[in-house]
Design an enzyme around this catalytic site. Structure first.
Site, PDB file in Angstrom:
ATOM      1  N   ARG A 123       0.976  -1.371   0.002  1.00 62.01           N
ATOM      2  CA  ARG A 123       0.181   0.065   0.340  1.00 62.01           C
ATOM      3  C   ARG A 123       1.192   1.336   0.171  1.00 62.01           C
ATOM      4  O   ARG A 123       0.689   2.614   0.177  1.00 62.01           O
ATOM      5  CB  ARG A 123      -1.104   0.494   1.034  1.00 62.01           C
ATOM      6  CG  ARG A 123      -2.272  -0.589   1.485  1.00 62.01           C
ATOM      7  CD  ARG A 123      -3.572  -1.143   1.984  1.00 62.01           C
ATOM      8  NE  ARG A 123      -4.088  -1.891   1.704  1.00 62.01           N
ATOM      9  CZ  ARG A 123      -4.138  -2.991   2.391  1.00 62.01           C
ATOM     10  NH1 ARG A 123      -3.025  -3.157   3.636  1.00 62.01           N
ATOM     11  NH2 ARG A 123      -4.926  -3.996   2.051  1.00 62.01           N
ATOM     12  N   LYS A 145       3.824  10.791 -11.606  1.00 63.16           N
ATOM     13  CA  LYS A 145       2.920  10.454 -11.902  1.00 63.16           C
ATOM     14  C   LYS A 145       3.476   9.032 -12.254  1.00 63.16           C
ATOM     15  O   LYS A 145       4.987   9.052 -12.478  1.00 63.16           O
ATOM     16  CB  LYS A 145       2.370  11.155 -13.207  1.00 63.16           C
ATOM     17  CG  LYS A 145       1.216  11.928 -13.546  1.00 63.16           C
ATOM     18  CD  LYS A 145       0.816  12.668 -15.156  1.00 63.16           C
ATOM     19  CE  LYS A 145      -0.179  13.073 -14.999  1.00 63.16           C
ATOM     20  NZ  LYS A 145      -0.438  14.595 -16.286  1.00 63.16           N
ATOM     21  N   GLU A 187      10.228  17.238 -24.833  1.00 61.43           N
ATOM     22  CA  GLU A 187       9.907  17.773 -23.701  1.00 61.43           C
ATOM     23  C   GLU A 187       9.980  19.211 -22.668  1.00 61.43           C
ATOM     24  O   GLU A 187       9.742  20.110 -22.155  1.00 61.43           O
ATOM     25  CB  GLU A 187       9.963  16.330 -22.478  1.00 61.43           C
ATOM     26  CG  GLU A 187       9.060  15.624 -22.533  1.00 61.43           C
ATOM     27  CD  GLU A 187       7.741  15.009 -22.614  1.00 61.43           C
ATOM     28  OE1 GLU A 187       7.009  16.303 -22.354  1.00 61.43           O
ATOM     29  OE2 GLU A 187       7.395  13.964 -22.997  1.00 61.43           O
ATOM     30  N   LYS A 229       8.384  23.039 -14.702  1.00 63.14           N
ATOM     31  CA  LYS A 229       7.126  21.263 -14.250  1.00 63.14           C
ATOM     32  C   LYS A 229       7.094  21.655 -12.117  1.00 63.14           C
ATOM     33  O   LYS A 229       5.500  21.360 -11.912  1.00 63.14           O
ATOM     34  CB  LYS A 229       8.340  19.927 -14.238  1.00 63.14           C
ATOM     35  CG  LYS A 229       7.218  19.377 -14.181  1.00 63.14           C
ATOM     36  CD  LYS A 229       7.546  17.848 -14.592  1.00 63.14           C
ATOM     37  CE  LYS A 229       6.521  17.321 -14.301  1.00 63.14           C
ATOM     38  NZ  LYS A 229       6.237  16.084 -14.988  1.00 63.14           N
ATOM     39  N   GLU A 239      -4.081  17.196 -10.895  1.00 61.61           N
ATOM     40  CA  GLU A 239      -3.863  17.270 -12.561  1.00 61.61           C
ATOM     41  C   GLU A 239      -5.918  17.891 -12.201  1.00 61.61           C
ATOM     42  O   GLU A 239      -6.603  17.302 -12.921  1.00 61.61           O
ATOM     43  CB  GLU A 239      -3.886  16.264 -13.932  1.00 61.61           C
ATOM     44  CG  GLU A 239      -4.072  16.973 -15.059  1.00 61.61           C
ATOM     45  CD  GLU A 239      -3.373  16.230 -15.202  1.00 61.61           C
ATOM     46  OE1 GLU A 239      -1.956  16.010 -15.227  1.00 61.61           O
ATOM     47  OE2 GLU A 239      -3.763  15.985 -16.686  1.00 61.61           O
ATOM     48  N   ARG A 243      -2.084  21.444 -14.314  1.00 56.79           N
ATOM     49  CA  ARG A 243      -0.938  19.925 -14.719  1.00 56.79           C
ATOM     50  C   ARG A 243      -1.572  19.804 -16.528  1.00 56.79           C
ATOM     51  O   ARG A 243      -0.518  19.771 -16.140  1.00 56.79           O
ATOM     52  CB  ARG A 243      -0.962  19.675 -13.509  1.00 56.79           C
ATOM     53  CG  ARG A 243      -0.144  18.508 -13.628  1.00 56.79           C
ATOM     54  CD  ARG A 243       0.199  17.361 -13.098  1.00 56.79           C
ATOM     55  NE  ARG A 243       1.700  16.722 -12.804  1.00 56.79           N
ATOM     56  CZ  ARG A 243       1.688  15.654 -12.195  1.00 56.79           C
ATOM     57  NH1 ARG A 243       2.063  15.332 -11.327  1.00 56.79           N
ATOM     58  NH2 ARG A 243       3.447  15.325 -12.256  1.00 56.79           N
ATOM     59  N   ASN A 247       0.783  18.387 -20.566  1.00 56.76           N
ATOM     60  CA  ASN A 247       0.467  17.011 -22.061  1.00 56.76           C
ATOM     61  C   ASN A 247       0.095  17.736 -22.829  1.00 56.76           C
ATOM     62  O   ASN A 247       0.043  17.239 -24.090  1.00 56.76           O
ATOM     63  CB  ASN A 247      -1.152  16.123 -21.165  1.00 56.76           C
ATOM     64  CG  ASN A 247      -0.954  15.606 -19.613  1.00 56.76           C
ATOM     65  OD1 ASN A 247      -0.322  15.719 -19.877  1.00 56.76           O
ATOM     66  ND2 ASN A 247      -1.886  16.021 -19.386  1.00 56.76           N
ATOM     67  N   HIS A 250      -0.074  15.739 -26.109  1.00 56.22           N
ATOM     68  CA  HIS A 250       0.263  14.349 -25.546  1.00 56.22           C
ATOM     69  C   HIS A 250      -0.597  13.559 -26.290  1.00 56.22           C
ATOM     70  O   HIS A 250      -0.260  12.453 -26.293  1.00 56.22           O
ATOM     71  CB  HIS A 250       0.355  14.923 -23.899  1.00 56.22           C
ATOM     72  CG  HIS A 250       1.384  14.621 -23.143  1.00 56.22           C
ATOM     73  ND1 HIS A 250       2.139  15.621 -23.931  1.00 56.22           N
ATOM     74  CD2 HIS A 250       2.779  13.686 -22.729  1.00 56.22           C
ATOM     75  CE1 HIS A 250       3.919  15.293 -23.135  1.00 56.22           C
ATOM     76  NE2 HIS A 250       3.127  14.644 -22.548  1.00 56.22           N
ATOM     77  N   HIS A 254       0.136  10.102 -27.783  1.00 57.47           N
ATOM     78  CA  HIS A 254      -0.597   9.153 -26.989  1.00 57.47           C
ATOM     79  C   HIS A 254      -0.893   8.227 -28.292  1.00 57.47           C
ATOM     80  O   HIS A 254      -0.299   6.681 -28.310  1.00 57.47           O
ATOM     81  CB  HIS A 254      -1.283   9.178 -26.028  1.00 57.47           C
ATOM     82  CG  HIS A 254      -0.175   9.734 -24.121  1.00 57.47           C
ATOM     83  ND1 HIS A 254      -0.898   9.835 -23.704  1.00 57.47           N
ATOM     84  CD2 HIS A 254       0.783   9.471 -24.707  1.00 57.47           C
ATOM     85  CE1 HIS A 254      -0.198   9.938 -23.025  1.00 57.47           C
ATOM     86  NE2 HIS A 254       1.475  10.242 -23.168  1.00 57.47           N
ATOM     87  N   HIS A 267       8.563   8.346 -27.346  1.00 58.43           N
ATOM     88  CA  HIS A 267       8.217   9.136 -26.491  1.00 58.43           C
ATOM     89  C   HIS A 267       7.808  10.305 -26.740  1.00 58.43           C
ATOM     90  O   HIS A 267       6.668  11.259 -27.829  1.00 58.43           O
ATOM     91  CB  HIS A 267       7.574   8.682 -25.068  1.00 58.43           C
ATOM     92  CG  HIS A 267       7.101   9.635 -24.548  1.00 58.43           C
ATOM     93  ND1 HIS A 267       5.569   9.744 -24.344  1.00 58.43           N
ATOM     94  CD2 HIS A 267       7.399  10.620 -23.884  1.00 58.43           C
ATOM     95  CE1 HIS A 267       4.638  10.524 -23.347  1.00 58.43           C
ATOM     96  NE2 HIS A 267       5.999  11.471 -23.265  1.00 58.43           N
TER      97      HIS A 267
END
Ligand code: NAD
Ligand code: GLY
Length: 361
Positions: A123, A145, A187, A229, A239, A243, A247, A250, A254, A267
């Site tokens: 956990r 993330k 990036e 960032k 987010e 935030r 992206n 993205h 993606h 990527h």
């Protein structure tokens, strides 16, 4: 190289705040890890490419801890639940308890997977990021993330889990293949385009130095990217709002990554083409002028990055792939578009015809 000559900044998240340390040679010194590893047990997670290059440096610096290691296969196609399981296997067979620390040594794939293993093992346990690609030093190691891909969508299984520390050793970039260096620059450029026009201008003037791996230029670009960032993450960790600006490119990117098959386009390459597509769509909507669109395309091209989507993905398929995006809310696809360089906005208020034209290649 000692920590004294490195740069240090903080991600401000109250009692979960953590430092980002940037500089040459810092993975090899015990001092780098001293304040961030609270446990005796440390599981180093790396991959088959990075292990022969840097694992020994880290193991030397961690003498005195009980260290075990797990070496993953290399590649985005292995960022899966199945491979993630091998990290749990290593932790359980070594009888690591909930006080342990996981240490991610590698690029964004290793970092995202190790972070998710740390978020979920018993956990939640501590983890430390030791990013070794430009992309992971400026983006994926910062902000918490974590996750893995699903065949139906990228990064769809994951959690927010902040590291205890990020140790970005710029010397490790000397062994990075040129294509990977360029992917990281995508990036870096992203931060300028989102909300930092003066950084964008600095990049226009210094892109050649970065491609030549000029150490001073790299440290500057990594620190500035992390600072940009960190401000956004501190303001909107989960987010709920701004935030999502991170992206930029993205949703298109993606779709390229999963549409082409994970690992075919890097990527960062997919994000570069995705940013150019976002700029194109913003231009068509009258939000961005032609000069600004051209400056974005030109900087990406100078960084040896693609600016056009792959012809293999039809417009229809693109839209289908884009509909599996984490920015879809209540069935509505939101996109990050540009009102200018340094003026990105998240919006669902766009002309469907502009999107259709952008994805029609
Ligand atoms: P990567 O982790 O696949 O690394 C790229 C390649 O470089 C790999 O082959 C790796 O083994 C090799 N490598 C790593 N360090 C090296 C070194 N110093 N010398 C030589 N080779 C080295 O790719 P990446 O670009 O670092 O990361 C991309 C991943 O990051 C994607 O899965 C993406 O989804 C994720 N990402 C996550 C976030 C986030 O916020 N968590 C942000 C951006 C990207
Ligand atoms: N790379 C996007 C984010 O960290 O939010």
């Amino acid at each position: 190289m000692s920590l004294a000559t490195s740069r240090r900044l903080e991600v401000d998240l109250g009692d979960r705040s953590y430092p980002i340390i940037i500089g040459p040679g810092i993975i090899s010194t015990a001092e780098s890890y001293k304040n961030s590893i609270r446990s005796r047990q440390v599981m180093v997670v790396t991959n088959e490419t990075v292990a022969p290059l840097y694992l020994d440096n880290v193991l030397q610096a961690l003498r005195g801890f009980h260290v075990e290691q797990v070496i993953l296969p290399d590649g985005e196609q292995y960022k899966t639940l199945e491979i993630l399981n091998s990290i749990y296997d290593a932790l359980l067979s070594s009888r690591f308890d909930r006080s342990c620390t996981l240490l991610a040594l590698g690029g964004g794939v290793v970092g995202d997977m190790t972070g998710f293993a740390a978020a979920s093992y018993q956990r939640g346990v501590d983890f430390v990021q030791v990013p070794t690609t430009l992309l992971s030093q400026v983006d994926s190691s910062v902000g918490g993330k974590t996750g893995v891909n699903h065949p139906l969508g990228k990064n769809m299984i994951g959690a927010f889990h902040q590291p205890r520390c990020v140790i970005a050793d710029t010397d490790t970039l000397n062994t990075l293949p040129e294509r990977e260096l360029a992917a990281g620059l995508a990036e870096v450029i992203k931060y300028g385009v989102i909300n930092d026009i003066s950084f964008f201008e600095w990049l226009e003037a210094n892109i050649e130095r970065l491609l030549a791996r000029d150490s001073e230029a790299l440290v500057y670009a990594i620190e500035r990217s992390c600072r940009d960032k960190a401000v956004i993450v501190a303001a909107d960790e989960k987010e709920a709002g701004q935030r999502a600006l991170l992206n930029l490119g993205h949703t298109f990117g993606h779709a390229i990554e999963s549409g082409m098959g994970y690992g075919v386009w890097l990527h960062g390459e997919a994000i570069a083409a995705g940013m150019a597509m976002a700029a194109d769509m913003s231009f068509q909507m009258g939000w961005l002028d032609a000069d600004e669109q051209e400056r974005i395309r030109s900087l990406l091209q100078k960084a040896h990055l693609p600016v056009d989507p792959p012809a293999e993905i039809s417009a229809e398929r693109f839209l289908e792939l884009m509909s599996v995006d984490k920015k879809v809310l209540n069935g509505e696809l939101r996109l990050v578009l540009l009102r200018g360089i340094g003026k990105a906005e998240v919006t669902a208020d766009y002309a469907a015809s502009a999107l259709q034209q952008t994805v029609a290649v």
